[in-house]
Design a protein around this motif. Structure first.
Motif, PDB file in Angstrom:
ATOM      1  N   PHE A 283       0.736  -1.228   0.007  1.00  0.00           N
ATOM      2  CA  PHE A 283      -0.118   0.027   0.211  1.00  0.00           C
ATOM      3  C   PHE A 283       0.701   1.225  -0.063  1.00  0.00           C
ATOM      4  O   PHE A 283       0.295   2.155  -0.520  1.00  0.00           O
ATOM      5  N   ASP A 284       2.177   1.272   0.421  1.00  0.00           N
ATOM      6  CA  ASP A 284       3.063   2.404   0.567  1.00  0.00           C
ATOM      7  C   ASP A 284       4.269   2.360  -0.024  1.00  0.00           C
ATOM      8  O   ASP A 284       5.250   2.701   0.012  1.00  0.00           O
ATOM      9  N   SER A 285       4.443   1.317  -0.989  1.00  0.00           N
ATOM     10  CA  SER A 285       5.544   0.956  -1.752  1.00  0.00           C
ATOM     11  C   SER A 285       5.315   1.408  -3.356  1.00  0.00           C
ATOM     12  O   SER A 285       4.192   1.381  -3.975  1.00  0.00           O
ATOM     13  N   ALA A 286       6.485   1.654  -3.900  1.00  0.00           N
ATOM     14  CA  ALA A 286       6.330   2.379  -5.314  1.00  0.00           C
ATOM     15  C   ALA A 286       6.849   0.934  -6.123  1.00  0.00           C
ATOM     16  O   ALA A 286       6.677   1.594  -7.307  1.00  0.00           O
ATOM     17  N   ILE A 287       6.941   0.061  -5.704  1.00  0.00           N
ATOM     18  CA  ILE A 287       6.975  -1.288  -6.616  1.00  0.00           C
ATOM     19  C   ILE A 287       5.965  -1.640  -7.267  1.00  0.00           C
ATOM     20  O   ILE A 287       4.811  -1.868  -6.536  1.00  0.00           O
ATOM     21  N   ALA A 288       5.983  -2.074  -8.324  1.00  0.00           N
ATOM     22  CA  ALA A 288       4.749  -2.555  -9.485  1.00  0.00           C
ATOM     23  C   ALA A 288       4.597  -3.908  -8.930  1.00  0.00           C
ATOM     24  O   ALA A 288       5.562  -4.547  -9.779  1.00  0.00           O
ATOM     25  N   ILE A 289       3.428  -4.483  -8.727  1.00  0.00           N
ATOM     26  CA  ILE A 289       3.349  -5.894  -8.459  1.00  0.00           C
ATOM     27  C   ILE A 289       2.368  -6.429  -9.276  1.00  0.00           C
ATOM     28  O   ILE A 289       1.059  -5.699  -9.088  1.00  0.00           O
ATOM     29  N   SER A 290       2.372  -7.476 -10.185  1.00  0.00           N
ATOM     30  CA  SER A 290       1.421  -7.925 -10.919  1.00  0.00           C
ATOM     31  C   SER A 290       1.330  -9.527 -10.537  1.00  0.00           C
ATOM     32  O   SER A 290       2.165 -10.083 -10.359  1.00  0.00           O
ATOM     33  N   VAL A 291      -0.020  -9.808 -10.453  1.00  0.00           N
ATOM     34  CA  VAL A 291      -0.358 -11.097 -10.324  1.00  0.00           C
ATOM     35  C   VAL A 291      -0.933 -12.005 -11.248  1.00  0.00           C
ATOM     36  O   VAL A 291      -1.849 -11.260 -11.725  1.00  0.00           O
ATOM     37  N   ILE A 292      -0.429 -12.716 -11.833  1.00  0.00           N
ATOM     38  CA  ILE A 292      -0.740 -13.438 -13.097  1.00  0.00           C
ATOM     39  C   ILE A 292      -1.532 -14.972 -12.758  1.00  0.00           C
ATOM     40  O   ILE A 292      -0.578 -15.751 -12.321  1.00  0.00           O
ATOM     41  N   TYR A 293      -2.467 -15.008 -13.407  1.00  0.00           N
ATOM     42  CA  TYR A 293      -3.025 -16.627 -13.333  1.00  0.00           C
ATOM     43  C   TYR A 293      -4.044 -16.658 -14.497  1.00  0.00           C
ATOM     44  O   TYR A 293      -4.790 -15.353 -15.009  1.00  0.00           O
ATOM     45  N   GLU A 294      -4.194 -17.673 -14.851  1.00  0.00           N
ATOM     46  CA  GLU A 294      -5.488 -17.965 -16.144  1.00  0.00           C
ATOM     47  C   GLU A 294      -6.404 -18.796 -15.736  1.00  0.00           C
ATOM     48  O   GLU A 294      -7.331 -18.684 -16.493  1.00  0.00           O
ATOM     49  N   GLN A 295      -6.423 -19.063 -14.490  1.00  0.00           N
ATOM     50  CA  GLN A 295      -7.790 -19.960 -13.976  1.00  0.00           C
ATOM     51  C   GLN A 295      -7.819 -19.836 -12.718  1.00  0.00           C
ATOM     52  O   GLN A 295      -6.948 -19.438 -11.782  1.00  0.00           O
ATOM     53  N   PRO A 296      -8.949 -20.093 -12.020  1.00  0.00           N
ATOM     54  CA  PRO A 296      -9.248 -20.298 -10.585  1.00  0.00           C
ATOM     55  C   PRO A 296      -8.133 -21.574 -10.113  1.00  0.00           C
ATOM     56  O   PRO A 296      -8.324 -22.614 -10.602  1.00  0.00           O
ATOM     57  N   ASN A 297      -7.542 -20.995  -8.904  1.00  0.00           N
ATOM     58  CA  ASN A 297      -6.513 -21.962  -8.390  1.00  0.00           C
ATOM     59  C   ASN A 297      -6.994 -22.353  -6.945  1.00  0.00           C
ATOM     60  O   ASN A 297      -6.818 -21.621  -6.087  1.00  0.00           O
ATOM     61  N   LEU A 298      -7.624 -23.334  -6.916  1.00  0.00           N
ATOM     62  CA  LEU A 298      -8.319 -23.779  -5.655  1.00  0.00           C
ATOM     63  C   LEU A 298      -7.271 -24.890  -4.857  1.00  0.00           C
ATOM     64  O   LEU A 298      -7.185 -25.788  -5.622  1.00  0.00           O
ATOM     65  N   TYR A 299      -7.076 -24.769  -3.683  1.00  0.00           N
ATOM     66  CA  TYR A 299      -6.437 -25.733  -2.833  1.00  0.00           C
ATOM     67  C   TYR A 299      -6.714 -25.732  -1.641  1.00  0.00           C
ATOM     68  O   TYR A 299      -7.062 -24.786  -0.870  1.00  0.00           O
ATOM     69  N   ARG A 300      -6.632 -27.295  -1.347  1.00  0.00           N
ATOM     70  CA  ARG A 300      -7.291 -27.447   0.133  1.00  0.00           C
ATOM     71  C   ARG A 300      -6.071 -27.523   0.860  1.00  0.00           C
ATOM     72  O   ARG A 300      -4.811 -28.262   0.909  1.00  0.00           O
ATOM     73  N   CYS A 301      -5.719 -26.642   2.047  1.00  0.00           N
ATOM     74  CA  CYS A 301      -4.646 -26.324   2.800  1.00  0.00           C
ATOM     75  C   CYS A 301      -5.123 -25.593   4.026  1.00  0.00           C
ATOM     76  O   CYS A 301      -6.478 -25.329   4.476  1.00  0.00           O
ATOM     77  N   ASP A 302      -4.211 -25.181   4.904  1.00  0.00           N
ATOM     78  CA  ASP A 302      -4.411 -24.406   6.167  1.00  0.00           C
ATOM     79  C   ASP A 302      -4.171 -23.070   5.688  1.00  0.00           C
ATOM     80  O   ASP A 302      -3.207 -22.401   5.267  1.00  0.00           O
ATOM     81  N   PRO A 303      -5.208 -22.023   5.562  1.00  0.00           N
ATOM     82  CA  PRO A 303      -5.026 -20.930   5.084  1.00  0.00           C
ATOM     83  C   PRO A 303      -4.221 -19.815   5.929  1.00  0.00           C
ATOM     84  O   PRO A 303      -3.372 -19.011   5.633  1.00  0.00           O
ATOM     85  N   HIS A 304      -4.427 -20.045   7.263  1.00  0.00           N
ATOM     86  CA  HIS A 304      -3.286 -19.145   8.050  1.00  0.00           C
ATOM     87  C   HIS A 304      -2.090 -19.329   7.858  1.00  0.00           C
ATOM     88  O   HIS A 304      -1.250 -18.435   7.514  1.00  0.00           O
ATOM     89  N   PHE A 305      -1.547 -20.543   7.714  1.00  0.00           N
ATOM     90  CA  PHE A 305      -0.235 -20.823   7.560  1.00  0.00           C
ATOM     91  C   PHE A 305       0.234 -20.488   5.958  1.00  0.00           C
ATOM     92  O   PHE A 305       1.461 -20.001   5.925  1.00  0.00           O
TER      93      PHE A 305
END
Length: 418
Positions: A283-305
């Motif tokens: 939120f306070d960084s000047a670095i451009a971050i792009s998140v790239i994905y082509e489909q929903p990526n669902l995974y069964r895991c522990d969301p916290h960790f």
């Protein structure tokens, strides 16, 4: 190990006995020629007593009359000649020659004669039989050793400081002394790791009380200090805060290292999770971050960790990137791959094996000046390991480092997409 060596020696001895017996049966010494030669010598002696008998011998065998002093015989044979007995010898071609006394000064030489030996049939199968006699036991013995070594190797690869060293079906193995020694060593490592964790936890807890006192004292001093003194106090307060953060990280890592937590399995949208982390950390960084994905990526895991692991990787990239970070998420039928790459200075090949160890900070651009205590990537590695995944680092096309997390889809288990 004594059992291993005894079995080796017994195998060698038994093999030698078997090989000797087989060779003796397949290629026996031709002892039948000696009785036959003696019998022919007696016949030649009887026939040589008459002209008709000599004529019969000459019609069937090479024969000539020589002086008794024309040949040199061994003492034993010469004694028999003196006793008017027929003797036989072998020439250079292993042909038989008989010497039969016919008077006091002459000998009747019969031969050389070659006694035909029956040819052995099946030239190849004796070698095959020897190969089976020798090769089958050594093959079985080697297979048993290979099997036990393979089990031992798998057990060593899976063991860690918390799990007991166990190798099934090896109670009668040659390697039993080795497994006993490894179990003793594993218990020793287990006790050392426990002592290390207890020391880390105890020291970290003991740090908190004097740090709290220091912060309170500095706050009191700051109230009555002038502007110059206030700067020093604020600097000292910053150092104390940094120590508190370090203690908190150490305690958190000690809790994670003590034992694997009970993971709560939920179906998580990794795309949404990563985008929320990008919004939170950048939120306070000047670095451009792009998140790239082509489909929903669902995974069964522990969301916290999993969120903590992604946060550590992404935060590490933000610290060291110059202008750009790319996050890619892609899934196949067997695994889900998350890669985070930046355009920073990168990580040298010689340092990549150490960055997932605790309290490791690399030199140059990736040192303490960029913040951190060397625990973030170590915690991330543990979380990925709990989810039976792998984490690695290599060069990024952007010029910096690329961290790759591979999470497998495991059917029929707590973790993994069903």
């Amino acid at each position: 190990m004594g059992k291993l060596f005894v079995s080796l020696y017994l195998y060698i001895i038994v093999s030698l006995v078997l090989v000797t017996g087989v060779i003796e049966r397949l290629w026996p010494v031709d002892e039948q020629s000696t009785p036959l030669a003696l019998e022919l010598g007696q016949n030649f002696k009887a026939l040589a007593q008459s002209p008709l008998g000599r004529q019969y011998i000459q019609s069937h065998y090479p024969m000539r009359t020589i002086d008794s002093g024309a040949i040199a015989l061994p003492v034993e044979l010469q004694t028999r000649i003196d006793n008017k007995e027929a003797v036989h010898v072998y020439d250079a071609n292993e042909h038989l020659i008989w010497y039969v006394p016919v008077g006091d000064l002459q000998l009747l030489q019969v031969g050389p004669v070659r006694l035909e030996k029956p040819e052995k049939e099946g030239f190849f199968w004796p070698y095959l039989l020897v190969l089976l006699v020798v090769g089958a036991p050594v093959g079985l013995w080697s297979f048993m050793l290979w099997r036990d070594f393979n089990k031992l190797s798998e057990a060593c690869a899976e063991v860690d400081g918390r799990r007991e060293f166990q190798v099934s079906d090896i109670g009668r193995s040659f390697l039993l002394p080795i497994t006993d020694a490894l179990q003793v060593m594993q218990r020793r490592i287990h006790s050392l790791l426990d002592a290390q964790r207890e020391l880390t936890s105890s020291v970290s807890h003991e740090f908190r009380t004097p740090l709290a006192r220091l912060k309170f004292a500095l706050a009191m001093v700051e109230q009555g200090a002038d502007e110059k003194q206030r700067k020093y106090v604020q600097s000292m307060t910053g150092d104390v805060t940094e120590l508190e953060n370090l203690v908190s990280e150490m305690l958190h890592y000690a809790r994670l290292d003590a034992q694997s937590p009970s993971l709560e399995s939920h179906l998580v949208d990794l795309n949404e999770l990563m985008e929320s982390l990008v919004d939170k950390l950048n939120f306070d960084s000047a670095i451009a971050i792009s998140v790239i994905y082509e489909q929903p990526n669902l995974y069964r895991c522990d969301p916290h960790f999993i969120s903590r692991a992604f946060q550590n990787i992404l935060g590490n990239a933000i610290k060291h990137a110059h202008n750009l970070i790319e996050v890619r998420l892609q899934a196949s039928e067997e695994q889900c791959i998350i890669s985070v790459e930046d355009d920073g200075e990168g990580i040298p090949d010689s340092k990549r094996a150490d960055i997932f160890k605790p309290f490791i900070r690399l030199d140059k651009s990736r040192d303490k000046r960029t913040g951190g205590y060397g625990l973030g990537l170590a915690i991330c590695g543990k979380i990925v390991h709990w989810h039976q995944g792998e984490i690695s680092v290599d060069d990024s096309p952007l010029g910096g480092a690329r961290f790759t997390i591979t999470l497998p889809f495991i059917k029929g288990k707590t973790l993994g997409l069903d």
